[in-house]
Every structure is written in structure tokens, then in C-alpha cells.
Design an enzyme around this catalytic site. Structure first.
Site, short mmCIF file in Angstrom:
data_model
loop_
_atom_site.label_atom_id
_atom_site.label_comp_id
_atom_site.label_asym_id
_atom_site.label_seq_id
_atom_site.Cartn_x
_atom_site.Cartn_y
_atom_site.Cartn_z
N TRP A 1 3.42 -5.22 -1.87
CA TRP A 1 2.53 -5.42 -2.86
C TRP A 1 2.30 -6.51 -3.58
O TRP A 1 1.17 -6.75 -4.26
CB TRP A 1 2.88 -4.20 -3.97
N ASP A 2 3.02 -7.38 -3.17
CA ASP A 2 2.96 -8.95 -3.65
C ASP A 2 1.61 -9.36 -3.57
O ASP A 2 0.82 -9.98 -4.41
CB ASP A 2 3.84 -9.70 -2.82
N GLU B 1 13.81 -2.71 -8.68
CA GLU B 1 14.69 -2.11 -7.80
C GLU B 1 15.79 -2.21 -8.08
O GLU B 1 16.78 -1.88 -7.36
CB GLU B 1 14.25 -3.01 -6.65
N LYS C 1 15.20 -5.48 -13.15
CA LYS C 1 14.85 -6.33 -12.31
C LYS C 1 13.51 -6.94 -12.56
O LYS C 1 13.15 -7.97 -12.75
CB LYS C 1 14.87 -5.78 -10.80
N GLN C 2 12.56 -5.87 -12.96
CA GLN C 2 11.35 -6.31 -13.55
C GLN C 2 10.99 -5.20 -14.44
O GLN C 2 11.03 -4.15 -14.07
CB GLN C 2 10.39 -6.78 -12.60
C1 BGC Z 1 10.96 -7.37 -5.20
C2 BGC Z 1 9.77 -6.72 -4.69
C3 BGC Z 1 9.09 -7.78 -3.96
C4 BGC Z 1 9.68 -8.03 -2.67
C5 BGC Z 1 8.93 -9.23 -1.97
C6 BGC Z 1 11.63 -7.86 -3.95
O1 BGC Z 1 12.90 -8.70 -4.29
O2 BGC Z 1 11.76 -6.61 -6.24
O3 BGC Z 1 9.08 -6.26 -6.07
O4 BGC Z 1 7.64 -7.07 -3.63
O5 BGC Z 1 10.83 -8.67 -3.24
O6 BGC Z 1 8.69 -10.32 -2.71
#
Ligand code: BGC
Length: 720
Positions: A329-330, A471, A583-584
Site C-alpha cells: 500500500w506504500d 502491525e 507501530k503507526q
Molecule cells: C509496514 C507496512 C509497510 C511495509 C513495507 C511494514 O513494516 O508496517 O505498513 O507497507 O513495511 O514498507
């Protein structure tokens, strides 16, 4: 403020610097490894879409044959920086011209001193062309200087080999190599020429037809103080681009050979000039921020596919092995806004990739017992799910960790629809919406309508057992970000459906032949929209990130300081899951994407709550840039701290993993932080307006965006 400069060479920082000094042109990227190699390097060139099978991660971008190598012999002594003495060293990445230069003086073990300058670029004007140049000047000796350079198929991905040799040739002044990926059978053919010029001297050419490594050697006698100029032209095509890559790469080489470095570089420079013309952001009053923002924009631009709508941008762009080139989703949520507003043609390519990959998403939904399209959490060449299921535990390297994101991090399907909608709103690209975008929005809505579960007892729909963007918490129920975005996806699809039927009946008929829509589905959609549970406490105005979150253990993050590791690394996966540390912050992310859902007071309350519970420094690299925007909205002085954390992510290697590649989402988020945070750009009923929150010291932000094909200029100045 256009140059990233390194003034000493520290082998311990080699991998980080290889990432920082990556060059590219949207077709390929090459890490900043040295032409002559260095022990333990991670030199790599990645081409968009050139994936091959790999254990554990299913598929990965195959490190392509090495085009960069130059082996230099100075009066018989082999030039390499792990021997002899480095007398001076400067490496410069000029962002304005996308040219990497290394200027050094080296004393050989036998005391010969030489001044060497290396330059390279991957042409933005001609994406199948790369050039490298070396100028070599003996300073205290005269002798024979020889340079050997070839095309090496002897490359691997951290020991995994992806290429089978097919054929090669060394003829006249040209060498070529033809290889094929082992499992996916993508052919890559490359051709090169080498020349050496020493004023007043003839140079000598030798052909070196070594298996899987065709090469040429040029040499000449040079006197002390004279300069030899070595040029390497390089072209390549793959079977993803053309029918006959070998023919095309050799033909392209002949064409470019008619021009010298200066002409080819000038075309490249001009292409970059027009690129920056559209996408530069000027910041006055903060040199560090200015350079970092340009660096991050540069990273987006070198990773952006300009002529290919079957590829996406990996989480680590094309600049490293991290995440193996897989897209998340980045792209849609973090990188795409930059492209939508400055280079909509690139945004269209990226979104088209998702449309082309609808079959994979439909397969995934079907395999899980759902309708419509469920996009994979990690996506690569085919659009199938490629998230690894188990990975080695970094804590002990012997046990395995189960990765659940591929199974249950489902919000990506709504994120993709959201990005399509944003693209449409900003461009008005009706043909894209009618022919491609609408199909994705309707198919993902179908997915959500079947993914939502009816809870008879509570009389509501729920989305259970998932992972939200945060996450640190997995297997949660009713993650508010996911539920709200799913609901948005359904509502948008409903409106879109009526619009298509009423105003574009022939396009709708065409689309409906593919998706076979049944009107009865609408009833279910409406029912889900009305009854999907979106947690909210109207008393406190707090939005609970997921059901039961407030019951988890609260941790005072300040008490853990100073620390050098993430909360998850400190507490363990299960330990972090039991706390409220994030984490976010999903709730704030939701408020950013769908601002109309909540009033300002709710934003303030939730900002205060979740900001204090987020692992900003070592949690997700995706967090800080968006946090900077939310801090601006909440009038929090911490905005700059979040911004600079994102700005330094790769330049300063703040998370200690920049060697794996650029944090693409952070790069895209940084652009958003400046435009939507500090400049406060907002689309209102009166059009685009800015509500600036300039950080201390900043006196000006100037930038352009494109809206419905029209360029708009913004110049935000501090009022004194
Ligand atoms: C993040 C995700 C992200 C992925 C790739 C993970 O550590 O939590 O949101 O999409 O890294 O950057």
C-alpha cells in the site's frame, strides 16, 4: 542545494551509501557500488518487472548482469580501494542532473599516485542507455594504463542465482550478452562498447571472450600529468519490452555510438530539467530540509515507470534487496499523491498495474471464499499474493516467524480504490475511470460486501480477525481504519454505479460484460454501509483503534528511553501486541485520508491520545511524515520533529536498514508533509487553498501541482 556529497569513504557504511548513491531512470536503478568493486559490496541493478522465483519470498527482482564494471590497471597495478592509500575522496550525487561522480586520488602499494574521476548516469532521455566514464591521470609516473570492462552475467541475489547464460559475442569494438531468468524465462540482452582517448596517443583494444562475461580491454601509454578518458556505452532490452531484445540492444548501441558523452549527457540533463520543472519543491530557510526533500523526490522519480503500466514501485523502490521488489500500500497511499499532483501520467501507469492485476486479486478473493477482488498485501510480477508465510526470526536466526499480513492485512484493497478515486478527482481522466478504475472500485466493493460478517446478536456488520496498518497488533476485530475505508469503498462504488448507468451507459455495458453485476448486490451493499461497525465513543470523542484496544496495557514510552530498538524488538511480538503501543497510528491515518468523517475536536483528542502511544522513532518508517501533517492540523509544535525524522530516514540511516534500499513510502510521505502539512494545501469548494504552518526558520515553500491538466503555482511565504 542539489548535491548529496560524501567526503570520506568508510567501508562500514558501504551498504548505506550504495543505497543513497543509487541512480536510475524509471526503467532500472543501479546501486552506488564502485566501478572497480569492493569486498562485501551489495552491487545491484534492478529492472522493473524482471522478477524470478525465489524460496520463501516466492519471487524477487533479479539482480541484472553488471554493466558498471571497470577494472583498471595502472602500470600493471590493479586499482582497488581496499589496497594502497586513499589520498582524497569525494562522491557527489547531483540530483538536478542525476549524475553520480566520484573524484579521488589514490596511491598504489608501490607508491604510484593517480587522480581518477568516475561519472555515471542512467539516461532519462533514452531509458535503455547507461553511460560510465572514467578519467585517469597518473601524477608521479608514466606507464601503460589498461581498463577492462565487460558485461557480467556472474551475478546473484545475495547468493541466489537467477540467470541462465544463452549466448554472447565480442566483435569489433562491441561486446554483447544474452541471458534468461531461470524460472520466469525473461530474456535480457545487453550490449556495450568501450573506448579510451589519450591526446596524441593511440589506444589498443583487446577482446576478452570469457564465458558469461564478454569484455573488452583498452590500453594506452600515458605520461605523468596526461589524462586518459575511458567511456563505456551500455544498452539493454528485455523480452518484457520487445520481441528481440538482442537485436534491439545491439541496434540501440550502434545508434548511441554516433554520439559522445557530452551529447548523450546533455539529452539526459534536459530530460531531468523538465522533470524538476514540474516536481521541484523550493524550501527557503532550512538547507537540510531543502536537500532532503529534493533527495526524496529524486528517489520517487528514478523509480517511476514512465513507459510501462505493468509494474509498480516496490516498498524499497529499485534501490535494494529489501522486500525483494514487492509492492505494498506504500505506493497508493504514500507515493501516489506526489505523482497524481505532479506527474499524473506516471500515476496512471501505476494504477493501471493494479487494473491489469485484477485477475490475481479475483483469484485471491475466490480462494478465500469472498466475492470480487482482494488485492494481495505484497504484489510483484503477476498480482498474486507474494507475502512470505514464514521468515527466520531475526532474534535467534533459527526459529521461524509466521507472517500473517498476506492472510489478513486486508485494507490494501480499499487503499487502491481510494488512490484511484483521488487520481480521478485530480485529473478528471474519464477514460481511465470508465475503462479501468471503475472496475477496480466495484470489484473491491464486492469484496468488502462479502468480507463483512453479520453479527446477529449486535445487529451489525464486523470485519474480524485482521491486521490494520498498525502491525504491532494482529488478529484484531473491527480495526477502525479498515472498517471506515471499506465503508468508503462501498459508498463510492454505489455512487459510481449510478453515475455509470445514468451517464455512461455504453461504457457500463462494456464493463458489465466483464463483471456481470447483479442489481441485488446493491441491497447488500447498502445494508453493509448502514450497519458496518465503526468504533467511536461520542462521550470522550476517542476512536478506538480496534475492539478491545483500550483494555490493552498502557506503556509510558518516555520511560523506555533511551533506546535503540523498536518496542516490538524490546517486548517481543506477543509482548508488543498486548500493549497500546503503536507501530503507526491507524486512527490518525484515517483522519488524514477521510477528514470529513470527524470534527476538529475529535481530531485533537485523538491526536493527543495516539501521538503519545506511537513508536515514532523505531516503529514504521511510514508513520513520521503523516504524523507531521497531523501535527500541523493539531497545531502541535512537534510537527518538525516528525518531519525531520522522515527526511533523515535514508540520508542518515536512522533505522539502520537503509542498506536494504530507500524507504519509498517515507519519500512519498515527505512530499505530502511539505505540501499538505507545512504548506497546508487543501482542496475546498473554492478550489485549492493553502493554510500554512511553516516551521521555525522556514521563510518560503514554492511548488507546482497539476489539476485537470492545468499547472498551478503556489508560493507560500512567511509573513513578517
Ligand atoms: C509496514 C507496512 C509497510 C511495509 C513495507 C511494514 O513494516 O508496517 O505498513 O507497507 O513495511 O514498507
Amino acid at each position: 542545494m542539489w548535491k548529496i556529497v560524501e567526503e570520506t569513504f568508510n567501508p562500514e557504511k558501504q551498504h548505506h551509501k550504495e543505497t543513497v548513491f543509487t541512480i536510475g531512470n524509471g526503467y532500472l536503478s543501479t546501486r552506488g557500488a564502485f566501478e572497480e568493486r569492493f569486498p562485501a559490496e551489495m552491487r545491484a541493478t534492478f529492472l522493473h518487472g524482471v522478477f524470478d522465483d525465489a524460496p520463501v519470498v516466492f519471487t524477487e527482482l533479479a539482480n541484472a548482469p553488471d554493466w558498471l564494471e571497470l577494472d583498471i590497471f595502472l602500470a600493471g597495478e590493479h586499482f582497488r580501494l581496499n589496497q594502497g592509500t586513499l589520498l582524497s575522496f569525494t562522491r557527489t550525487l547531483d540530483l538536478r542532473t542525476a549524475t553520480l561522480t566520484r573524484d579521488l586520488r589514490w596511491r598504489s602499494p608501490r607508491g604510484r599516485e593517480t587522480h581518477l574521476v568516475f561519472e555515471r548516469f542512467a539516461s532519462l532521455a533514452e531509458e535503455h542507455l547507461c553511460m560510465v566514464k572514467a578519467t585517469i591521470r597518473p601524477e608521479n609516473y608514466s606507464g601503460r594504463v589498461e581498463v577492462r570492462a565487460g558485461l557480467s552475467g556472474e551475478v546473484d541475489n545475495l547468493k541466489l542465482k537467477h540467470w541462465d547464460w544463452v549466448a554472447q559475442g565480442v566483435r569489433a569494438q562491441e561486446a554483447w550478452l544474452q541471458v534468461k531468468t531461470c524460472a520466469t524465462k525473461i530474456e535480457l540482452s545487453a550490449a556495450m562498447k568501450l573506448s579510451m582517448t589519450v591526446p596524441g596517443q593511440r589506444s589498443h583494444l583487446t577482446r576478452l571472450d570469457v564465458q558469461n562475461h564478454p569484455a573488452l580491454a583498452v590500453s594506452s601509454n600515458i605520461k605523468s600529468g596526461e589524462t586518459a578518458t575511458v567511456l563505456k556505452w551500455f544498452t539493454q532490452y528485455t523480452s518484457r519490452d520487445v520481441k528481440n531484445p538482442l537485436k534491439d540492444s545491439r541496434r540501440a548501441l550502434q545508434k548511441y555510438l554516433l554520439q559522445d558523452w557530452a551529447q548523450l549527457w546533455e539529452a539526459h540533463r534536459k530530460a531531468w530539467e523538465s522533470e524538476w520543472e514540474r516536481s521541484d519543491v523550493i524550501i527557503e530557510g532550512d538547507d537540510e530540509a531543502q536537500l532532503a526533500v529534493r533527495f526524496n523526490i529524486f528517489q520517487l522519480l528514478i523509480a517511476a515507470p514512465r513507459h510501462d503500466e505493468h509494474v509498480n514501485i516496490g516498498a524499497k523502490t529499485l534501490s535494494g534487496y529489501g522486500y525483494r521488489g514487492h509492492a505494498f500500500w506504500d505506493t497508493e497511499i504514500f507515493m501516489l499523491p506526489f505523482f497524481i499532483h505532479t506527474r499524473p501520467e506516471i500515476a496512471r501507469n501505476l494504477l493501471s498495474y493494479r487494473w491489469h492485476n485484477l485477475p490475481g486479486a479475483r483469484e485471491k478473493a475466490k480462494a478465500n471464499g469472498f466475492l470480487g477482488a482482494q488485492y494481495p498485501w505484497e504484489s510483484a510480477g503477476t498480482g498474486e499474493e507474494v507475502t512470505p508465510t514464514w521468515v527466520p526470526n531475526p532474534a535467534d536466526r533459527t526459529s521461524l516467524i509466521r507472517i500473517w499480513t498476506g492472510d489478513i492485512e486486508v485494507h490494501i484493497s480499499a487503499d487502491i480504490s481510494y488512490a484511484i478515486w483521488k487520481y480521478w478527482q485530480s485529473t478528471g481522466d474519464e477514460s481511465f475511470l470508465l475503462e479501468r478504475g471503475a472496475e477496480v472500485i466495484l470489484e473491491t466493493a464486492r469484496f468488502w460486501s462479502s468480507r463483512a460478517e453479520w453479527n446477529e446478536e449486535l445487529g451489525r456488520y464486523e470485519i474480524n480477525d485482521i491486521i490494520g496498518p498498525d502491525e504491532y497488533h494482529d488478529h484484531v476485530d473491527n480495526n477502525v481504519y479498515t472498517n471506515a475505508l471499506a465503508c468508503w469503498n462501498l459508498k463510492t462504488a454505489l455512487d459510481l454505479y449510478s453515475w455509470l448507468k445514468e451517464e455512461h451507459s455504453s461504457a457500463w455495458k462494456k464493463l458489465n460484460r466483464r463483471i456481470r453485476f447483479n442489481e441485488k448486490e446493491l441491497e447488500k451493499w447498502r445494508h453493509v454501509i448502514e450497519h458496518l461497525y465503526i468504533p467511536f465513543d461520542s462521550q470522550t470523542k476517542l476512536v478506538e483503534q480496534f475492539e478491545g484496544y483500550f483494555q490493552r496495557r498502557d506503556v509510558n514510552l518516555a520511560k523506555l528511553e533511551p533506546r535503540t530498538n523498536s518496542v516490538q524488538a524490546l517486548f517481543g511480538i506477543e509482548g508488543a501486541n498486548e500493549t497500546q503501543v503503536l507501530k503507526q497510528p491507524d486512527v490518525l491515518m484515517l483522519m488524514y485520508l477521510l477528514p470529513d468523517l470527524y470534527d476538529h475536536e475529535t481530531l485533537l483528542v485523538n491526536y493527543a491520545y495516539y501521538n503519545a502511544r506511537t513508536d515514532h522513532t523505531f516503529g514504521s518508517s511510514l508513520g513520521p511524515s503523516i504524523q507531521a501533517i497531523m501535527a500541523c492540523k493539531a497545531n502541535d509544535e512537534g510537527a518538525y520533529v516528525h518531519f525531520i525524522r522522515a527526511a533523515r530516514a535514508d540520508l542518515f540511516n536512522v533505522r539502520n536498514n537503509a542498506g536494504d534500499g530507500i524507504h519509498g513510502a517515507s519519500a512519498g510521505g515527505l512530499w505530502q508533509a511539505v505540501i499538505f502539512g507545512f504548506a497546508g494545501l487543501e482542496h475546498t469548494s473554492a478550489g485549492w487553498m493553502t493554510h500554512p504552518h511553516l516551521p521555525e526558520g522556514w521563510t518560503r515553500i514554492a511548488f507546482k501541482i497539476v489539476d485537470h491538466g492545468k499547472e498551478l503555482h503556489f508560493d507560500v511565504k512567511k509573513a513578517f
